[in-house]
Design a protein around this motif. Structure first.
Motif, short mmCIF file in Angstrom:
data_model
loop_
_atom_site.label_atom_id
_atom_site.label_comp_id
_atom_site.label_asym_id
_atom_site.label_seq_id
_atom_site.Cartn_x
_atom_site.Cartn_y
_atom_site.Cartn_z
N THR A 23 0.86 -1.19 0.00
CA THR A 23 0.00 0.00 0.00
C THR A 23 0.89 1.24 0.00
O THR A 23 2.12 1.13 -0.03
CB THR A 23 -0.90 0.02 1.25
N THR A 24 0.27 2.40 0.10
CA THR A 24 1.03 3.64 0.19
C THR A 24 1.81 3.72 1.51
O THR A 24 2.60 4.64 1.68
CB THR A 24 0.10 4.86 0.07
N ASN A 25 1.61 2.76 2.41
CA ASN A 25 2.43 2.72 3.63
C ASN A 25 3.85 2.27 3.34
O ASN A 25 4.70 2.35 4.22
CB ASN A 25 1.78 1.83 4.68
N TYR A 30 -1.84 2.41 -3.91
CA TYR A 30 -3.13 2.71 -3.30
C TYR A 30 -3.05 2.67 -1.77
O TYR A 30 -2.25 1.93 -1.21
CB TYR A 30 -4.19 1.71 -3.77
N THR A 31 -3.93 3.44 -1.14
CA THR A 31 -4.03 3.41 0.32
C THR A 31 -4.61 2.06 0.74
O THR A 31 -5.22 1.36 -0.09
CB THR A 31 -4.96 4.52 0.83
N PRO A 32 -4.47 1.68 2.01
CA PRO A 32 -5.10 0.43 2.46
C PRO A 32 -6.59 0.36 2.15
O PRO A 32 -7.08 -0.66 1.67
CB PRO A 32 -4.82 0.42 3.96
N GLU A 34 -8.23 1.85 -0.24
CA GLU A 34 -8.41 1.66 -1.69
C GLU A 34 -8.08 0.23 -2.10
O GLU A 34 -8.77 -0.36 -2.95
CB GLU A 34 -7.53 2.65 -2.45
N ASP A 51 3.49 -4.70 3.49
CA ASP A 51 4.32 -3.54 3.16
C ASP A 51 5.75 -3.77 3.64
O ASP A 51 6.01 -4.57 4.54
CB ASP A 51 3.74 -2.27 3.79
N ASN A 56 0.57 -3.29 8.93
CA ASN A 56 -0.57 -2.38 8.84
C ASN A 56 -1.53 -2.70 9.97
O ASN A 56 -1.63 -3.84 10.43
CB ASN A 56 -1.30 -2.57 7.50
N TYR A 61 -9.35 -1.56 9.86
CA TYR A 61 -9.92 -1.33 8.54
C TYR A 61 -11.27 -2.03 8.40
O TYR A 61 -11.51 -3.08 9.00
CB TYR A 61 -9.00 -1.87 7.43
#
Length: 160
Positions: A23-25, A30-32, A34, A51, A56, A61
């Motif tokens: 993810t973007t982490n 994409y973010t988690p 997304e 990641d 995460n 979520y």
């Protein structure tokens, strides 16, 4: 679960799963949230967030009907000064490891935390089968990775 397969006379559940997702982490696009939405819309049952260097907070979520698994991709130094790409699937959120340790140290830490451990895209990294074989306790190797397509190493072929 209504997806079944007959395997040697046993009806087993089938789960559409991705165990290696960024993810973007780290370096994902994409973010988690997304990622969850995209995979849910694509009919996935399970995804593991792996990641680089961090887990995460999957428990926070909305899973959108899927099972979310906490994971991490670890990069300790390996043979010939090539960094390992080791996936630990099922580690606790907040799991950490000694980044200065060996590949085996990372595998052992993840196993001790209850994870299933895999060697990610060893062909892309340049590892031989003999080198991968030095990692004791791993469950297997990643044999396909779509992000390696651009350099022609999406399928895992090993050299000796």
């Amino acid at each position: 679960m209504d997806k079944k397969i007959n395997f040697f006379g046993k009806n087993l559940n089938v789960y559409k799963t991705n165990l290696h997702t960024h993810t973007t982490n780290s370096d994902g696009k994409y973010t988690p949230a997304e990622v969850i939405k995209l995979y849910s819309e694509a009919g996935y049952d399970v995804i593991s967030f792996t990641d680089h260097h961090k887990t995460n907070a999957v428990s926070t979520y909305d899973p959108c009907g899927m099972t979310l698994i906490s994971g991490i991709e670890m990069h300790p130094m390996g043979p010939r000064n090539i960094k390992w790409h080791i996936l630990a699937v099922g580690v606790p959120e907040g799991f950490s490891y000694d980044q200065d340790g060996t590949g085996q140290d990372a595998v052992d830490a993840a196993l001790s935390a209850g994870a299933a451990v895999f060697c990610a895209h060893p062909y892309w990294c340049g590892f031989t089968s003999a080198e991968v074989g030095t990692l004791k306790g791993i469950y297997g190797i990643e044999i396909f990775n779509s992000s390696c397509i651009k350099i022609g190493r999406e399928y895992n072929m090993q050299c000796y």
